[in-house]
Design a protein around this motif. Structure first.
Motif, PDB file in Angstrom:
ATOM      1  N   TYR A 261       7.871  -6.669   5.490  1.00  0.00           N
ATOM      2  CA  TYR A 261       7.630  -6.526   6.926  1.00  0.00           C
ATOM      3  C   TYR A 261       6.365  -5.695   7.175  1.00  0.00           C
ATOM      4  N   ASN A 262       6.183  -4.651   6.394  1.00  0.00           N
ATOM      5  CA  ASN A 262       4.971  -3.842   6.514  1.00  0.00           C
ATOM      6  C   ASN A 262       3.731  -4.690   6.215  1.00  0.00           C
ATOM      7  N   ALA A 263       3.821  -5.547   5.197  1.00  0.00           N
ATOM      8  CA  ALA A 263       2.692  -6.430   4.874  1.00  0.00           C
ATOM      9  C   ALA A 263       2.408  -7.399   6.020  1.00  0.00           C
ATOM     10  N   TYR A 264       3.453  -7.854   6.689  1.00  0.00           N
ATOM     11  CA  TYR A 264       3.281  -8.707   7.871  1.00  0.00           C
ATOM     12  C   TYR A 264       2.504  -7.951   8.953  1.00  0.00           C
ATOM     13  N   GLU A 265       2.870  -6.689   9.173  1.00  0.00           N
ATOM     14  CA  GLU A 265       2.166  -5.888  10.185  1.00  0.00           C
ATOM     15  C   GLU A 265       0.712  -5.634   9.784  1.00  0.00           C
ATOM     16  N   LEU A 266       0.466  -5.419   8.501  1.00  0.00           N
ATOM     17  CA  LEU A 266      -0.891  -5.101   8.039  1.00  0.00           C
ATOM     18  C   LEU A 266      -1.796  -6.318   8.000  1.00  0.00           C
ATOM     19  N   SER A 267      -1.216  -7.490   7.783  1.00  0.00           N
ATOM     20  CA  SER A 267      -2.026  -8.691   7.585  1.00  0.00           C
ATOM     21  C   SER A 267      -1.941  -9.700   8.721  1.00  0.00           C
ATOM     22  N   GLY A 268      -0.824  -9.661   9.462  1.00  0.00           N
ATOM     23  CA  GLY A 268      -0.595 -10.685  10.474  1.00  0.00           C
ATOM     24  C   GLY A 268      -0.179 -12.021   9.898  1.00  0.00           C
ATOM     25  N   ASP A 269       0.061 -12.073   8.595  1.00  0.00           N
ATOM     26  CA  ASP A 269       0.411 -13.320   7.922  1.00  0.00           C
ATOM     27  C   ASP A 269       1.922 -13.558   8.024  1.00  0.00           C
ATOM     28  N   ASN A 270       2.289 -14.660   8.634  1.00  0.00           N
ATOM     29  CA  ASN A 270       3.701 -14.965   8.878  1.00  0.00           C
ATOM     30  C   ASN A 270       4.520 -15.113   7.598  1.00  0.00           C
ATOM     31  N   LYS A 271       3.859 -15.423   6.479  1.00  0.00           N
ATOM     32  CA  LYS A 271       4.615 -15.607   5.235  1.00  0.00           C
ATOM     33  C   LYS A 271       5.352 -14.325   4.854  1.00  0.00           C
ATOM     34  N   HIS A 272       4.777 -13.187   5.174  1.00  0.00           N
ATOM     35  CA  HIS A 272       5.425 -11.918   4.836  1.00  0.00           C
ATOM     36  C   HIS A 272       6.643 -11.669   5.719  1.00  0.00           C
ATOM     37  N   LEU A 273       6.566 -12.047   6.981  1.00  0.00           N
ATOM     38  CA  LEU A 273       7.722 -11.933   7.870  1.00  0.00           C
ATOM     39  C   LEU A 273       8.864 -12.802   7.366  1.00  0.00           C
TER      40      LEU A 273
ATOM     41  N   SER B 127       6.247   1.500  -2.876  1.00  0.00           N
ATOM     42  CA  SER B 127       5.002   2.278  -2.776  1.00  0.00           C
ATOM     43  C   SER B 127       4.039   1.664  -1.775  1.00  0.00           C
ATOM     44  N   SER B 128       4.086   0.338  -1.619  1.00  0.00           N
ATOM     45  CA  SER B 128       3.115  -0.326  -0.751  1.00  0.00           C
ATOM     46  C   SER B 128       3.227   0.137   0.692  1.00  0.00           C
ATOM     47  N   TRP B 129       4.443   0.437   1.128  1.00  0.00           N
ATOM     48  CA  TRP B 129       4.563   0.885   2.524  1.00  0.00           C
ATOM     49  C   TRP B 129       4.563   2.407   2.655  1.00  0.00           C
ATOM     50  N   LEU B 130       5.081   3.119   1.651  1.00  0.00           N
ATOM     51  CA  LEU B 130       5.023   4.582   1.708  1.00  0.00           C
ATOM     52  C   LEU B 130       3.591   5.082   1.588  1.00  0.00           C
ATOM     53  N   LEU B 131       2.809   4.450   0.753  1.00  0.00           N
ATOM     54  CA  LEU B 131       1.413   4.845   0.566  1.00  0.00           C
ATOM     55  C   LEU B 131       0.614   4.618   1.842  1.00  0.00           C
ATOM     56  N   TYR B 132       0.831   3.482   2.483  1.00  0.00           N
ATOM     57  CA  TYR B 132       0.129   3.219   3.740  1.00  0.00           C
ATOM     58  C   TYR B 132       0.566   4.212   4.816  1.00  0.00           C
ATOM     59  N   GLY B 133       1.851   4.522   4.868  1.00  0.00           N
ATOM     60  CA  GLY B 133       2.350   5.482   5.851  1.00  0.00           C
ATOM     61  C   GLY B 133       1.743   6.856   5.681  1.00  0.00           C
ATOM     62  N   ALA B 134       1.533   7.273   4.434  1.00  0.00           N
ATOM     63  CA  ALA B 134       0.914   8.573   4.172  1.00  0.00           C
ATOM     64  C   ALA B 134      -0.527   8.596   4.656  1.00  0.00           C
TER      65      ALA B 134
ATOM     66  N   LEU C  32      -1.802  -4.340   0.343  1.00  0.00           N
ATOM     67  CA  LEU C  32      -1.602  -5.793   0.381  1.00  0.00           C
ATOM     68  C   LEU C  32      -1.764  -6.402  -1.009  1.00  0.00           C
ATOM     69  N   ARG C  33      -2.632  -5.824  -1.831  1.00  0.00           N
ATOM     70  CA  ARG C  33      -2.760  -6.302  -3.213  1.00  0.00           C
ATOM     71  C   ARG C  33      -1.497  -5.960  -4.017  1.00  0.00           C
ATOM     72  N   ILE C  34      -0.920  -4.777  -3.750  1.00  0.00           N
ATOM     73  CA  ILE C  34       0.327  -4.400  -4.431  1.00  0.00           C
ATOM     74  C   ILE C  34       1.442  -5.378  -4.065  1.00  0.00           C
ATOM     75  N   ILE C  35       1.536  -5.717  -2.786  1.00  0.00           N
ATOM     76  CA  ILE C  35       2.558  -6.668  -2.337  1.00  0.00           C
ATOM     77  C   ILE C  35       2.379  -8.016  -3.023  1.00  0.00           C
ATOM     78  N   ASP C  36       1.146  -8.482  -3.092  1.00  0.00           N
ATOM     79  CA  ASP C  36       0.889  -9.763  -3.760  1.00  0.00           C
ATOM     80  C   ASP C  36       1.317  -9.705  -5.220  1.00  0.00           C
ATOM     81  N   ALA C  37       1.050  -8.574  -5.873  1.00  0.00           N
ATOM     82  CA  ALA C  37       1.455  -8.418  -7.271  1.00  0.00           C
ATOM     83  C   ALA C  37       2.973  -8.398  -7.406  1.00  0.00           C
ATOM     84  N   ALA C  38       3.636  -7.705  -6.494  1.00  0.00           N
ATOM     85  CA  ALA C  38       5.098  -7.572  -6.562  1.00  0.00           C
ATOM     86  C   ALA C  38       5.805  -8.901  -6.358  1.00  0.00           C
ATOM     87  N   GLU C  39       5.166  -9.834  -5.663  1.00  0.00           N
ATOM     88  CA  GLU C  39       5.783 -11.151  -5.427  1.00  0.00           C
ATOM     89  C   GLU C  39       6.080 -11.886  -6.725  1.00  0.00           C
TER      90      GLU C  39
END
Length: 398
Positions: free
Chosen positions: A326-338, A257-264, A282-289
């Motif tokens: 990867y989407n979180a990396y693009e949205l945040s620029g944070d290398n940890k997501h890559l 949902s984190s990337w589909l929602l942003y895409g919409a 980005l909060r959803i991604i952090d929760a999913a971790e």
């Protein structure tokens, strides 16, 4: 370093798509006797030639081959997409009541004629993609017709959102479940997510004001009702008044949902909405971790009422993890997501891809062994999550 990681990831997923996933479905799942595609291959790589043929599976096959052709321009992908499209138009569409059937028997005759809204959405998604790939006006028009049917029958004008399932003649069913493991509730995260996905793809080909309004409404439903304001996980099941009826966290759905929602939100072109959704995603991604393991895999789910976690690694959450991180990396620029995206794909390569018979296993059990009880291909096991992951990463990295 980042560029090396990205280039290697793009190379790996391209190879997986064109050398494994797509050839498997073209060579092993094409039903030359009864048309279309076989309904099932079990976990021991045996074709079940008389298995029912599911609408979701066939719509997803159409989507992946249309999308692959649009990206890679290989004639064999177009030919397979045409095969899927023609079979769908001939067998799955209900010429009397409108919409598409849930399933057919292996000969192509209607088996379960209910109108599950989740399934209707996937046909919109696939037909829109085929139009993007080929300009086929019939597919565009049928996608629009399905949109109008969903809005006419399923949309809750009083309390917002979409009801789950209808009979052949569009009467609301008492058993609304998408699958046996689901709660029998009138509104679900899963159906809303894939209506959102379908409407996003339809909006790419049809800039209709009503569609835009309803797509924006779906984004807001996720923001206001489905994403838990405290945990940032998704709530899964609701009654018609939007009271939450579940205590399960689904890590794969969180990340998907984190990337589909942003895409919409991005497709709607509203910068204020997009920025609001970016922060939420980005909060959803952090929760999913919470479900991410040291080896890069994502466990299936957690029952919050008991604290019990299901440590099985199903194929689809692993694919969604690659795109989501990867989407979180693009949205945040944070290398940890890559790095997480790359590690997730390394887990897939080492554990889920079948190097002998092709495609991906259904899951890896908590003890690390392959789950042979799950299908290699079937009603729910399609070239969608894994194929879409490959195409998304290829598109994003270039």
């Amino acid at each position: 370093m980042n560029e090396e990681i990205k280039l290697q990831l793009a190379k790996d997923v391209h190879s997986e798509l064109v050398q494994d996933i797509l050839p498997f479905w073209m060579q092993k799942m094409t039903d030359h006797e009864n048309g279309g595609f076989y309904g099932q291959m079990d976990g021991n790589d045996r074709i079940i030639s008389d298995a029912p043929k599911g609408g979701i599976m066939n719509a997803r096959i159409l989507w992946i081959f249309a999308a692959a052709y649009r990206t890679l321009k290989k004639q064999e992908y177009l030919e397979t997409a045409i095969r899927a499209k023609e079979y769908i138009f001939k067998h799955f569409f209900d010429s009397n009541s409108g919409g598409t059937y849930w399933s057919l028997d292996y000969k192509g005759e209607p088996l379960d004629t209910k109108k599950q809204i989740y399934s209707q959405a996937f046909f919109i998604y696939a037909l829109s993609e085929y139009f993007l790939a080929t300009g086929d006006e019939k597919c565009k028009n049928e996608a629009i017709n399905l949109f109008r049917l969903i809005e006419k029958h399923s949309f809750d004008k009083a309390l917002n959102g979409y009801f789950e399932a209808y009979s052949n003649d569009w009467q609301l069913l008492t058993d609304l479940r998408l699958s046996a493991k689901d709660a029998n509730e009138k509104k679900t995260m899963n159906t809303h997510l894939h209506i959102l996905e379908a409407y996003t793809n339809l909006y790419r080909i049809w800039k209709d004001e009503t569609l835009a309004f309803q797509l924006r409404n779906l984004v807001n439903i996720f923001v206001d009702k489905i994403v838990d304001s405290h945990s940032s996980h998704l709530n899964l099941f609701f009654d018609e008044n939007w009271e939450c009826k579940s205590t399960i966290t689904s890590y794969g759905h969180d990340i998907e949902s984190s990337w589909l929602l942003y895409g919409a939100a991005l497709e709607l072109g509203d910068s204020v909405l997009t920025e609001k959704v970016r922060k939420i995603c980005l909060r959803i991604i952090d929760a999913a971790e919470e479900g991410l393991q040291p080896d890069g895999s994502l466990i299936y789910e957690k029952e919050n009422a008991t604290g019990h976690s299901d440590f099985e690694r199903h194929w689809w959450p692993q694919a969604e993890a690659v795109v989501g991180f990867y989407n979180a990396y693009e949205l945040s620029g944070d290398n940890k997501h890559l790095l997480k995206a790359s590690k997730s794909y390394s887990y897939i390569q080492s554990n889920l891809i079948d190097p002998v018979n092709g495609e991906w296993y259904w899951s890896i059990l908590s003890n690390g062994s392959v789950n042979r009880n799950g299908d290699k291909a079937g009603f729910w096991k399609c070239p969608y999550h894994n194929g879409r992951m490959c195409l998304e990463i290829m598109k994003r990295i270039g």
